[in-house]
Design a protein around this motif. Structure first.
Motif, PDB file in Angstrom:
ATOM      1  N   ALA A  17     105.879  61.745 108.121  1.00  0.00           N
ATOM      2  CA  ALA A  17     106.518  61.277 107.011  1.00  0.00           C
ATOM      3  C   ALA A  17     107.254  61.973 105.930  1.00  0.00           C
ATOM      4  O   ALA A  17     108.329  61.534 105.571  1.00  0.00           O
ATOM      5  CB  ALA A  17     105.202  60.481 106.227  1.00  0.00           C
ATOM      6  N   THR A  18     106.807  63.167 105.871  1.00  0.00           N
ATOM      7  CA  THR A  18     107.785  64.234 105.258  1.00  0.00           C
ATOM      8  C   THR A  18     109.104  64.492 105.680  1.00  0.00           C
ATOM      9  O   THR A  18     110.078  64.241 105.032  1.00  0.00           O
ATOM     10  CB  THR A  18     106.901  65.637 104.965  1.00  0.00           C
ATOM     11  OG1 THR A  18     105.808  65.298 104.243  1.00  0.00           O
ATOM     12  CG2 THR A  18     107.941  66.436 104.051  1.00  0.00           C
TER      13      THR A  18
ATOM     14  N   VAL B 112      99.333  52.499 102.101  1.00  0.00           N
ATOM     15  CA  VAL B 112      98.206  51.677 101.859  1.00  0.00           C
ATOM     16  C   VAL B 112      97.494  51.779 103.025  1.00  0.00           C
ATOM     17  O   VAL B 112      96.117  51.952 102.924  1.00  0.00           O
ATOM     18  CB  VAL B 112      98.568  50.262 101.042  1.00  0.00           C
ATOM     19  CG1 VAL B 112      97.139  49.466 101.087  1.00  0.00           C
ATOM     20  CG2 VAL B 112      99.325  50.200 100.116  1.00  0.00           C
ATOM     21  N   LEU B 113      98.082  51.516 104.253  1.00  0.00           N
ATOM     22  CA  LEU B 113      97.079  51.496 105.484  1.00  0.00           C
ATOM     23  C   LEU B 113      96.631  52.791 105.758  1.00  0.00           C
ATOM     24  O   LEU B 113      95.409  52.950 106.088  1.00  0.00           O
ATOM     25  CB  LEU B 113      98.084  51.142 106.586  1.00  0.00           C
ATOM     26  CG  LEU B 113      98.435  49.775 106.535  1.00  0.00           C
ATOM     27  CD1 LEU B 113      99.398  49.282 107.744  1.00  0.00           C
ATOM     28  CD2 LEU B 113      97.380  48.681 106.564  1.00  0.00           C
TER      29      LEU B 113
ATOM     30  N   LEU C  85     107.698  56.119 102.052  1.00  0.00           N
ATOM     31  CA  LEU C  85     107.500  57.312 102.874  1.00  0.00           C
ATOM     32  C   LEU C  85     106.740  58.585 102.050  1.00  0.00           C
ATOM     33  O   LEU C  85     106.043  59.046 102.453  1.00  0.00           O
ATOM     34  CB  LEU C  85     108.663  57.930 103.331  1.00  0.00           C
ATOM     35  CG  LEU C  85     109.424  57.063 104.695  1.00  0.00           C
ATOM     36  CD1 LEU C  85     110.803  57.362 104.810  1.00  0.00           C
ATOM     37  CD2 LEU C  85     108.577  57.107 105.933  1.00  0.00           C
ATOM     38  N   VAL C  86     107.238  58.741 100.768  1.00  0.00           N
ATOM     39  CA  VAL C  86     106.491  59.438  99.859  1.00  0.00           C
ATOM     40  C   VAL C  86     105.255  59.272  99.920  1.00  0.00           C
ATOM     41  O   VAL C  86     104.397  60.119  99.824  1.00  0.00           O
ATOM     42  CB  VAL C  86     107.315  59.780  98.575  1.00  0.00           C
ATOM     43  CG1 VAL C  86     106.528  60.576  97.385  1.00  0.00           C
ATOM     44  CG2 VAL C  86     108.618  60.350  98.482  1.00  0.00           C
ATOM     45  N   SER C  87     104.798  58.022  99.424  1.00  0.00           N
ATOM     46  CA  SER C  87     103.608  57.468  99.202  1.00  0.00           C
ATOM     47  C   SER C  87     102.783  57.652 100.403  1.00  0.00           C
ATOM     48  O   SER C  87     101.422  58.132 100.359  1.00  0.00           O
ATOM     49  CB  SER C  87     103.537  55.928  99.127  1.00  0.00           C
ATOM     50  OG  SER C  87     102.239  55.500  99.082  1.00  0.00           O
TER      51      SER C  87
ATOM     52  N   PHE D   5     107.586  50.194 105.561  1.00  0.00           N
ATOM     53  CA  PHE D   5     107.410  51.257 104.795  1.00  0.00           C
ATOM     54  C   PHE D   5     106.550  51.132 103.628  1.00  0.00           C
ATOM     55  O   PHE D   5     105.678  52.215 103.499  1.00  0.00           O
ATOM     56  CB  PHE D   5     108.840  52.110 104.753  1.00  0.00           C
ATOM     57  CG  PHE D   5     109.434  52.592 105.966  1.00  0.00           C
ATOM     58  CD1 PHE D   5     108.833  53.665 106.686  1.00  0.00           C
ATOM     59  CD2 PHE D   5     110.384  51.774 106.393  1.00  0.00           C
ATOM     60  CE1 PHE D   5     109.348  54.211 107.850  1.00  0.00           C
ATOM     61  CE2 PHE D   5     110.853  52.080 107.714  1.00  0.00           C
ATOM     62  CZ  PHE D   5     110.405  53.431 108.388  1.00  0.00           C
ATOM     63  N   GLY D   6     106.705  50.042 102.980  1.00  0.00           N
ATOM     64  CA  GLY D   6     105.755  49.966 101.573  1.00  0.00           C
ATOM     65  C   GLY D   6     104.248  49.626 102.002  1.00  0.00           C
ATOM     66  O   GLY D   6     103.523  49.974 101.371  1.00  0.00           O
TER      67      GLY D   6
END
Length: 174
Positions: free
Chosen positions: A99-100, A62-63, A136-138, A57-58
């Protein structure tokens, strides 16, 4: 704004690198426990599983930003750039919606699981879920930002953009 994004990306990648290192070292120690007379530590497997969750999830946000997520090149190679752009915007908005929804569910876990602890390590489960929530927020924010950028004319995924590597000296591009 670009500087803030770079700093956040560096922080996220730092967490991801830490998670990869943790997984490697903890699994290596688990293997050593079987064959070498070292103290038996029961929480190594549990912590490496949590690190895998944090890694997943981190790295997701970025991906999404770097177009490193799963994509169908069949769509990217369609001859109509307008259609490709529309499909990519739709796909990114779908990623943002999902994701939200996951972030909302994760928030429920963070707020309601404060009394739960992991079996072997005793780590509060709200900590495990909190790192996942941040990822997930990111992912949500980055997917919406990327969708807006593509809708406004940013380079499409798979095309040569600002993030594309420069050719080596003497190398000819096709």
């Amino acid at each position: 704004m670009k500087r803030l994004v770079r700093i956040l990306t560096a922080l996220e990648l730092g967490v991801v690198c830490l998670a990869v290192a943790m997984i490697f070292l903890l699994v290596l120690y688990q293997a050593a426990q079987r064959f070498v007379p070292v103290p038996n530590v029961v929480w190594t497997g549990e912590l490496s599983e949590f690190a895998l969750i944090w890694l997943t999830f981190g790295a997701a946000g970025v991906l999404v930003t770097r177009d490193g997520h799963i994509a169908l090149q069949l769509v990217d190679n369609l001859p109509r750039p307008g259609l490709v752009r529309a499909i990519q915007v739709l796909a990114l908005l779908l990623v943002a919606v999902i994701a939200t929804a996951f972030a909302w569910a994760c928030w429920e876990l963070v707020s309601s699981a404060g009394f739960l602890t992991s079996p072997a390590l005793g780590l509060p489960m709200s900590w495990v879920y909190a790192i996942t929530l941040v990822g997930l927020v990111s992912t949500t924010i980055r997917a919406v930002a990327r969708a807006v950028g593509i809708a406004r004319g940013a380079p499409l995924a798979g095309s040569e953009g600002d993030d594309a590597p420069a050719p080596a000296t003497g190398e000819v591009q096709a």
